[in-house]
Design a protein around this motif. Structure first.
Motif, PDB file in Angstrom:
ATOM      1  N   SER A   1      35.019  47.691  38.566  1.00 25.39           N
ATOM      2  CA  SER A   1      34.284  47.826  39.828  1.00 25.39           C
ATOM      3  C   SER A   1      33.539  46.532  40.115  1.00 25.39           C
ATOM      4  N   PHE A   2      33.342  46.277  41.387  1.00 26.03           N
ATOM      5  CA  PHE A   2      32.513  45.150  41.820  1.00 26.03           C
ATOM      6  C   PHE A   2      31.425  45.714  42.733  1.00 26.03           C
ATOM      7  N   ILE A   3      30.336  45.003  42.818  1.00 30.82           N
ATOM      8  CA  ILE A   3      29.283  45.426  43.746  1.00 30.82           C
ATOM      9  C   ILE A   3      29.747  45.117  45.175  1.00 30.82           C
TER      10      ILE A   3
ATOM     11  N   ALA B   1      35.161  50.633  43.090  1.00 26.70           N
ATOM     12  CA  ALA B   1      36.298  50.383  42.188  1.00 26.70           C
ATOM     13  C   ALA B   1      37.330  49.471  42.852  1.00 26.70           C
ATOM     14  N   ALA B   2      37.757  48.449  42.120  1.00 25.13           N
ATOM     15  CA  ALA B   2      38.867  47.602  42.575  1.00 25.13           C
ATOM     16  C   ALA B   2      40.163  48.128  41.963  1.00 25.13           C
ATOM     17  N   VAL B   3      40.129  48.465  40.673  1.00 24.65           N
ATOM     18  CA  VAL B   3      41.285  49.097  40.016  1.00 24.65           C
ATOM     19  C   VAL B   3      40.779  50.294  39.212  1.00 24.65           C
TER      20      VAL B   3
ATOM     21  N   PRO C   1      50.097  46.169  47.366  1.00 19.62           N
ATOM     22  CA  PRO C   1      49.522  45.700  48.628  1.00 19.62           C
ATOM     23  C   PRO C   1      48.388  44.704  48.411  1.00 19.62           C
ATOM     24  N   SER C   2      48.105  43.936  49.441  1.00 18.65           N
ATOM     25  CA  SER C   2      47.031  42.951  49.384  1.00 18.65           C
ATOM     26  C   SER C   2      45.708  43.644  49.057  1.00 18.65           C
ATOM     27  N   GLY C   3      44.963  43.060  48.124  1.00 15.08           N
ATOM     28  CA  GLY C   3      43.642  43.606  47.796  1.00 15.08           C
ATOM     29  C   GLY C   3      43.658  44.803  46.859  1.00 15.08           C
ATOM     30  N   CYS C   4      44.828  45.106  46.238  1.00 12.72           N
ATOM     31  CA  CYS C   4      44.899  46.300  45.376  1.00 12.72           C
ATOM     32  C   CYS C   4      44.409  46.003  43.961  1.00 12.72           C
ATOM     33  N   GLY C   5      44.097  44.735  43.674  1.00 13.45           N
ATOM     34  CA  GLY C   5      43.513  44.436  42.372  1.00 13.45           C
ATOM     35  C   GLY C   5      44.437  43.732  41.388  1.00 13.45           C
ATOM     36  N   LYS C   6      45.498  43.107  41.890  1.00 16.47           N
ATOM     37  CA  LYS C   6      46.459  42.439  40.996  1.00 16.47           C
ATOM     38  C   LYS C   6      45.796  41.265  40.270  1.00 16.47           C
ATOM     39  N   SER C   7      45.117  40.393  41.030  1.00 20.89           N
ATOM     40  CA  SER C   7      44.463  39.234  40.392  1.00 20.89           C
ATOM     41  C   SER C   7      43.359  39.696  39.448  1.00 20.89           C
ATOM     42  N   THR C   8      42.685  40.776  39.820  1.00 22.18           N
ATOM     43  CA  THR C   8      41.636  41.325  38.962  1.00 22.18           C
ATOM     44  C   THR C   8      42.225  41.708  37.600  1.00 22.18           C
ATOM     45  N   LEU C   9      43.437  42.281  37.619  1.00 21.23           N
ATOM     46  CA  LEU C   9      44.078  42.644  36.343  1.00 21.23           C
ATOM     47  C   LEU C   9      44.354  41.397  35.501  1.00 21.23           C
TER      48      LEU C   9
ATOM     49  N   LEU D   1      38.626  36.512  31.531  1.00 21.97           N
ATOM     50  CA  LEU D   1      37.655  35.946  32.484  1.00 21.97           C
ATOM     51  C   LEU D   1      36.760  37.049  33.046  1.00 21.97           C
ATOM     52  N   TYR D   2      37.337  38.240  33.280  1.00 24.32           N
ATOM     53  CA  TYR D   2      36.554  39.428  33.649  1.00 24.32           C
ATOM     54  C   TYR D   2      36.685  40.430  32.515  1.00 24.32           C
ATOM     55  N   LEU D   3      35.648  41.215  32.311  1.00 22.91           N
ATOM     56  CA  LEU D   3      35.743  42.318  31.358  1.00 22.91           C
ATOM     57  C   LEU D   3      35.845  43.625  32.149  1.00 22.91           C
TER      58      LEU D   3
ATOM     59  N   ASP E   1      49.953  34.048  38.668  1.00 22.85           N
ATOM     60  CA  ASP E   1      49.432  34.694  39.873  1.00 22.85           C
ATOM     61  C   ASP E   1      50.039  34.030  41.112  1.00 22.85           C
ATOM     62  N   GLU E   2      51.134  34.576  41.576  1.00 23.35           N
ATOM     63  CA  GLU E   2      51.866  34.052  42.741  1.00 23.35           C
ATOM     64  C   GLU E   2      52.055  32.537  42.672  1.00 23.35           C
ATOM     65  N   PRO E   3      52.604  32.016  41.576  1.00 23.52           N
ATOM     66  CA  PRO E   3      52.633  30.564  41.414  1.00 23.52           C
ATOM     67  C   PRO E   3      53.501  29.825  42.431  1.00 23.52           C
TER      68      PRO E   3
ATOM     69  N   THR F   1      53.514  38.991  42.218  1.00 21.49           N
ATOM     70  CA  THR F   1      54.224  38.466  43.375  1.00 21.49           C
ATOM     71  C   THR F   1      54.198  39.450  44.536  1.00 21.49           C
ATOM     72  N   HIS F   2      54.266  38.897  45.747  1.00 21.76           N
ATOM     73  CA  HIS F   2      54.450  39.733  46.938  1.00 21.76           C
ATOM     74  C   HIS F   2      55.921  39.729  47.337  1.00 21.76           C
ATOM     75  N   ASP F   3      56.693  38.861  46.662  1.00 31.70           N
ATOM     76  CA  ASP F   3      58.093  38.668  47.009  1.00 31.70           C
ATOM     77  C   ASP F   3      58.931  39.615  46.140  1.00 31.70           C
TER      78      ASP F   3
ATOM     79  N   GLU G   1      47.324  51.163  46.883  1.00 31.14           N
ATOM     80  CA  GLU G   1      46.245  50.433  47.555  1.00 31.14           C
ATOM     81  C   GLU G   1      44.953  50.573  46.768  1.00 31.14           C
ATOM     82  N   ARG G   2      43.947  49.729  47.092  1.00 29.52           N
ATOM     83  CA  ARG G   2      42.649  49.780  46.412  1.00 29.52           C
ATOM     84  C   ARG G   2      42.030  51.172  46.504  1.00 29.52           C
ATOM     85  N   PRO G   3      41.481  51.736  45.448  1.00 34.10           N
ATOM     86  CA  PRO G   3      41.451  51.194  44.099  1.00 34.10           C
ATOM     87  C   PRO G   3      42.824  51.277  43.440  1.00 34.10           C
TER      88      PRO G   3
HETATM   89  N1  ATP Z   1      34.433  38.720  41.914  1.00 32.65           N
HETATM   90  C1  ATP Z   1      34.522  39.690  42.828  1.00 32.65           C
HETATM   91  N2  ATP Z   1      33.428  40.224  43.421  1.00 32.65           N
HETATM   92  C2  ATP Z   1      33.517  41.206  44.339  1.00 32.65           C
HETATM   93  N3  ATP Z   1      34.685  41.736  44.737  1.00 32.65           N
HETATM   94  C3  ATP Z   1      35.824  41.254  44.200  1.00 32.65           C
HETATM   95  C4  ATP Z   1      35.809  40.203  43.217  1.00 32.65           C
HETATM   96  N4  ATP Z   1      37.088  39.931  42.854  1.00 32.65           N
HETATM   97  C5  ATP Z   1      37.864  40.762  43.581  1.00 32.65           C
HETATM   98  N5  ATP Z   1      37.105  41.551  44.375  1.00 32.65           N
HETATM   99  C6  ATP Z   1      37.602  42.596  45.289  1.00 32.65           C
HETATM  100  O1  ATP Z   1      38.454  43.463  44.561  1.00 32.65           O
HETATM  101  C7  ATP Z   1      39.601  43.812  45.343  1.00 32.65           C
HETATM  102  C8  ATP Z   1      40.845  43.389  44.585  1.00 32.65           C
HETATM  103  O2  ATP Z   1      40.931  41.963  44.634  1.00 32.65           O
HETATM  104  P1  ATP Z   1      42.152  41.153  44.003  1.00 32.65           P
HETATM  105  O3  ATP Z   1      41.979  39.721  44.362  1.00 32.65           O
HETATM  106  O4  ATP Z   1      42.278  41.502  42.576  1.00 32.65           O
HETATM  107  O5  ATP Z   1      43.392  41.790  44.811  1.00 32.65           O
HETATM  108  P2  ATP Z   1      44.903  41.278  44.901  1.00 32.65           P
HETATM  109  O6  ATP Z   1      45.750  42.504  44.788  1.00 32.65           O
HETATM  110  O7  ATP Z   1      45.156  40.188  43.939  1.00 32.65           O
HETATM  111  O8  ATP Z   1      44.947  40.735  46.392  1.00 32.65           O
HETATM  112  P3  ATP Z   1      45.978  39.720  47.101  1.00 32.65           P
HETATM  113  O9  ATP Z   1      47.333  40.331  47.000  1.00 32.65           O
HETATM  114  O10 ATP Z   1      45.504  39.666  48.510  1.00 32.65           O
HETATM  115  O11 ATP Z   1      45.857  38.409  46.383  1.00 32.65           O
HETATM  116  C9  ATP Z   1      39.464  43.108  46.685  1.00 32.65           C
HETATM  117  O12 ATP Z   1      38.981  44.025  47.632  1.00 32.65           O
HETATM  118  C10 ATP Z   1      38.461  41.998  46.409  1.00 32.65           C
HETATM  119  O13 ATP Z   1      37.690  41.726  47.540  1.00 32.65           O
END
Ligand code: ATP
Length: 262
Positions: A12-14, A23-25, A43-51, A58-60, A161-163, A194-196, A212-214
């Motif tokens: 989760s993020f604030i 919750a992001a994921v 989908p965009s914003g579903c939390g892939k980079s967060t994983l 880098l994140y716990l 991450d989408e290199p 990847t989105h591709d 989608e998020r979460p």
């Molecule tokens: N450090 C952070 N602080 C607050 N919110 C964050 C942080 N990192 C990510 N988020 C939020 O968490 C959600 C998931 O973000 P993330 O970048 O992991 O998604 P993604 O699936 O990689 O998106 P995209 O496909 O657009 O790159 C988003 O709504 C984002 O705004």
């Protein structure tokens, strides 16, 4: 052996607007075997980079646990290397010096790191460009240098991450080919975002589809096709179409637009 494992992971993020955790994921379970390449599609914003950020330490996680090489991740993990859409090359260093940077930090001798950098740049088709600066190279060449830098520290796990998403279609296919060959030959474990959809199918042993998020994993698809070391060949297989169709269905590609049209 399981190289990367997510057990019931949530993050989760604030939320900026409500100042409450959001919750992001949620409840993510992933197990990537040693030497396996797994793509995450969602989908965009579903939390892939967060994983991926949790895979590298880098994140716990807020809930659950992440393990790399069987060890609980509690801080940045050294055996993991990241590659992003942005090449993040240092503009004041030649690409040879950029590739050697990780080894320099590890205290490897100048002669040894120079040899590793030159060998990798040759494998990444940059022979003759070793002493160029990033600004002197095209986008595709810079991403090749970034790939060489990622591989220089010989990481067991690659988080990608989408290199290639900023590259033109043909350059992208050539870089995918180089990456796939190296991952296969060196038996590296990789988690690839990847989105591709075709890129995911062409490069992976397995695909994980997120909601989608979460975000959580809603489907796992074994690719089960030949040529994991040769995506240019795999792209030509007739099975690619139905697999891409299945992914489009899961991701509801086109559904929103249809609703808007009616
Ligand atoms: N450090 C952070 N602080 C607050 N919110 C964050 C942080 N990192 C990510 N988020 C939020 O968490 C959600 C998931 O973000 P993330 O970048 O992991 O998604 P993604 O699936 O990689 O998106 P995209 O496909 O657009 O790159 C988003 O709504 C984002 O705004």
């Amino acid at each position: 052996m399981i190289e990367i494992e997510f057990r019931k992971v949530g993050k989760s993020f604030i939320d900026r607007q409500t100042s409450q955790p959001r919750a992001a994921v949620t409840n993510v379970n992933i197990a990537v075997r040693s030497g396996e390449v797994v793509s995450i599609i969602g989908p965009s914003g579903c939390g892939k980079s967060t994983l991926l950020n949790m895979g590298s330490g880098l994140y716990l996680p807020t809930t659950g646990e992440v393990y790399v090489g069987g060890e609980l991740v509690t801080k940045p993990v050294r055996k993991v290397a990241f590659m992003l859409q942005k090449d993040l090359l240092m503009p004041w260093r030649t690409i040879r010096a950029n590739v050697a940077l990780g080894l320099e930090i590890d205290g490897v001798s100048a002669a040894e790191r120079d040899k590793v950098a030159r060998d990798l740049l040759a494998k990444c088709h940059l022979k003759g460009f070793e002493d160029h600066y990033p600004y002197q190279l095209s986008g595709g060449m810079r991403q090749r240098a970034a790939l060489a830098r990622t591989l220089a520290v010989d990481p067991q796990v690659l988080l990608l991450d989408e290199p290639f998403s900023a590259l033109d279609a043909q350059t992208k296919m050539i870089l995918q080919q180089d990456l796939a060959k190296m991952l296969y030959e060196k038996k590296k474990t990789a988690l690839f975002i990847t989105h591709d959809l075709i890129e995911g199918i062409a490069l992976s042993d397995r695909l994980l589809v997120m909601s989608e998020r979460p975000g959580t994993i809603i489907e796992e698809i074994e690719v089960n096709l030949p040529h994991r070391d040769n995506p240019l060949e795999r792209r030509k297989l007739p099975e690619i179409g139905p697999l891409a169709g299945r992914l489009m269905e899961l991701l509801k590609v086109g559904k929103d637009q249809e609703a808007e049209l009616h």
